[in-house]
Motif scaffolding. Structure first.
Motif, PDB file in Angstrom:
ATOM      1  N   GLU A 182     -26.029 -44.644  32.162  1.00 12.95           N
ATOM      2  CA  GLU A 182     -24.964 -43.514  31.591  1.00 12.95           C
ATOM      3  C   GLU A 182     -24.471 -44.201  30.509  1.00 12.95           C
ATOM      4  O   GLU A 182     -24.054 -44.924  30.380  1.00 12.95           O
ATOM      5  N   ARG A 183     -24.200 -42.863  29.487  1.00 14.22           N
ATOM      6  CA  ARG A 183     -23.444 -42.962  28.621  1.00 14.22           C
ATOM      7  C   ARG A 183     -22.667 -42.025  28.488  1.00 14.22           C
ATOM      8  O   ARG A 183     -22.880 -40.674  28.872  1.00 14.22           O
ATOM      9  N   ALA A 184     -21.431 -42.198  27.698  1.00 12.22           N
ATOM     10  CA  ALA A 184     -20.239 -40.902  27.448  1.00 12.22           C
ATOM     11  C   ALA A 184     -19.421 -41.328  26.339  1.00 12.22           C
ATOM     12  O   ALA A 184     -19.066 -42.457  25.970  1.00 12.22           O
ATOM     13  N   THR A 185     -19.407 -40.242  25.496  1.00 14.91           N
ATOM     14  CA  THR A 185     -18.704 -40.339  24.257  1.00 14.91           C
ATOM     15  C   THR A 185     -17.493 -39.631  24.610  1.00 14.91           C
ATOM     16  O   THR A 185     -17.128 -38.327  25.020  1.00 14.91           O
ATOM     17  N   VAL A 186     -16.221 -40.144  24.582  1.00 12.65           N
ATOM     18  CA  VAL A 186     -14.883 -39.779  24.925  1.00 12.65           C
ATOM     19  C   VAL A 186     -13.856 -40.040  23.839  1.00 12.65           C
ATOM     20  O   VAL A 186     -13.939 -40.775  22.822  1.00 12.65           O
ATOM     21  N   GLY A 187     -12.876 -39.169  24.099  1.00  9.72           N
ATOM     22  CA  GLY A 187     -11.789 -39.078  23.000  1.00  9.72           C
ATOM     23  C   GLY A 187     -10.581 -38.508  23.602  1.00  9.72           C
ATOM     24  O   GLY A 187     -10.597 -37.120  23.918  1.00  9.72           O
ATOM     25  N   GLY A 188      -9.549 -39.304  24.247  1.00  7.73           N
ATOM     26  CA  GLY A 188      -8.620 -38.480  24.882  1.00  7.73           C
ATOM     27  C   GLY A 188      -8.325 -39.374  26.217  1.00  7.73           C
ATOM     28  O   GLY A 188      -8.319 -40.823  26.265  1.00  7.73           O
ATOM     29  N   THR A 189      -8.137 -38.649  27.300  1.00  9.56           N
ATOM     30  CA  THR A 189      -7.747 -39.265  28.326  1.00  9.56           C
ATOM     31  C   THR A 189      -8.896 -38.930  29.681  1.00  9.56           C
ATOM     32  O   THR A 189      -9.780 -38.047  29.208  1.00  9.56           O
ATOM     33  N   GLY A 190      -8.940 -39.774  30.641  1.00  9.09           N
ATOM     34  CA  GLY A 190     -10.129 -39.413  31.521  1.00  9.09           C
ATOM     35  C   GLY A 190      -9.782 -40.374  32.682  1.00  9.09           C
ATOM     36  O   GLY A 190      -9.176 -41.046  32.930  1.00  9.09           O
TER      37      GLY A 190
END
Length: 206
Positions: A110-118
């Motif tokens: 799996e892949r995820a592009t993030v920007g911020g919190t999580g």
């Protein structure tokens, strides 16, 4: 009487003290309640059963509190960019366009592009007072990853991670450095190219 011989005119036996004129009929005591003819029947045994498929409601023994008017709690709001009920299969949309974007490539494919919190985990769930930009759920058939295993955020353009008191811990492997086990609740900056191990799974930050 005991059978002892009594002298003439004796009314009581000198050996046993019984009356010489007493008979079985005279020795019987009179019934103190001659008119009482009530017969008390024995009650049949009673069995009380509770169906096993019906839950028993607990009894509240606390004193009742009367409120002047009903109070409704305000609904909780959170920004969720990835579905919680299904694994992440596509990059998530960041909540803030000004924050740097980071690509997380997981060992599960799996892949995820993030920007911020999580939050990252098998089924990440924020606390009632928490709001995150991303909830990233990954597949882990061995269930080594905790439900809410890892928290991440940004500071000065870099990504940081923090172990959420997971069951199997988090290990950081920065490029050219020795492995570092995360202390739960503490934030660690991770540069791009870092491998972050979450139990039996991991992701690489790009």
């Amino acid at each position: 009487m005991c059978g002892a011989e009594l002298p003439g005119g004796a009314m009581f036996c000198g050996e046993c003290g019984s009356s010489s004129t007493a008979t079985p009929a005279t020795r019987k005591r009179p019934d103190p309640r001659p008119s009482d003819t009530t017969i008390i029947q024995r009650l049949p045994p009673t069995v009380i059963s509770v169906p096993i498929d019906v839950p028993i409601e607990p009894i509240d023994l606390s004193p009742a509190v009367v409120l002047p008017r009903p109070v409704q709690a305000a609904p909780l709001t959170a920004v969720v960019t990835a579905p919680v009920s299904a694994p992440v299969t596509a990059p998530a949309v960041p909540a803030s366009t000004s924050a740097p974007l980071f690509d997380l490539q997981f060992s599960t494919g799996e892949r995820a592009t993030v920007g911020g919190t999580g939050l990252i985990g098998r089924r990440p769930l924020p606390q009632p007072s928490e709001v995150f930009d991303h909830l990233i759920q990954i597949s882990d058939t061995g269930m080594s990853v905790s439900k809410s295993h890892l928290e991440f955020g940004q500071q000065d353009g870099e990504l940081w991670v923090s172990d959420r008191f997971s069951g199997n811990g988090t290990i950081i492997r920065r490029p050219g450095e020795a492995a570092l086990r995360c202390e739960p609740g503490r934030r660690y900056r991770v540069p791009r190219g870092t491998r972050v191990e979450i139990a039996d799974q991991f992701f690489v930050l790009r």
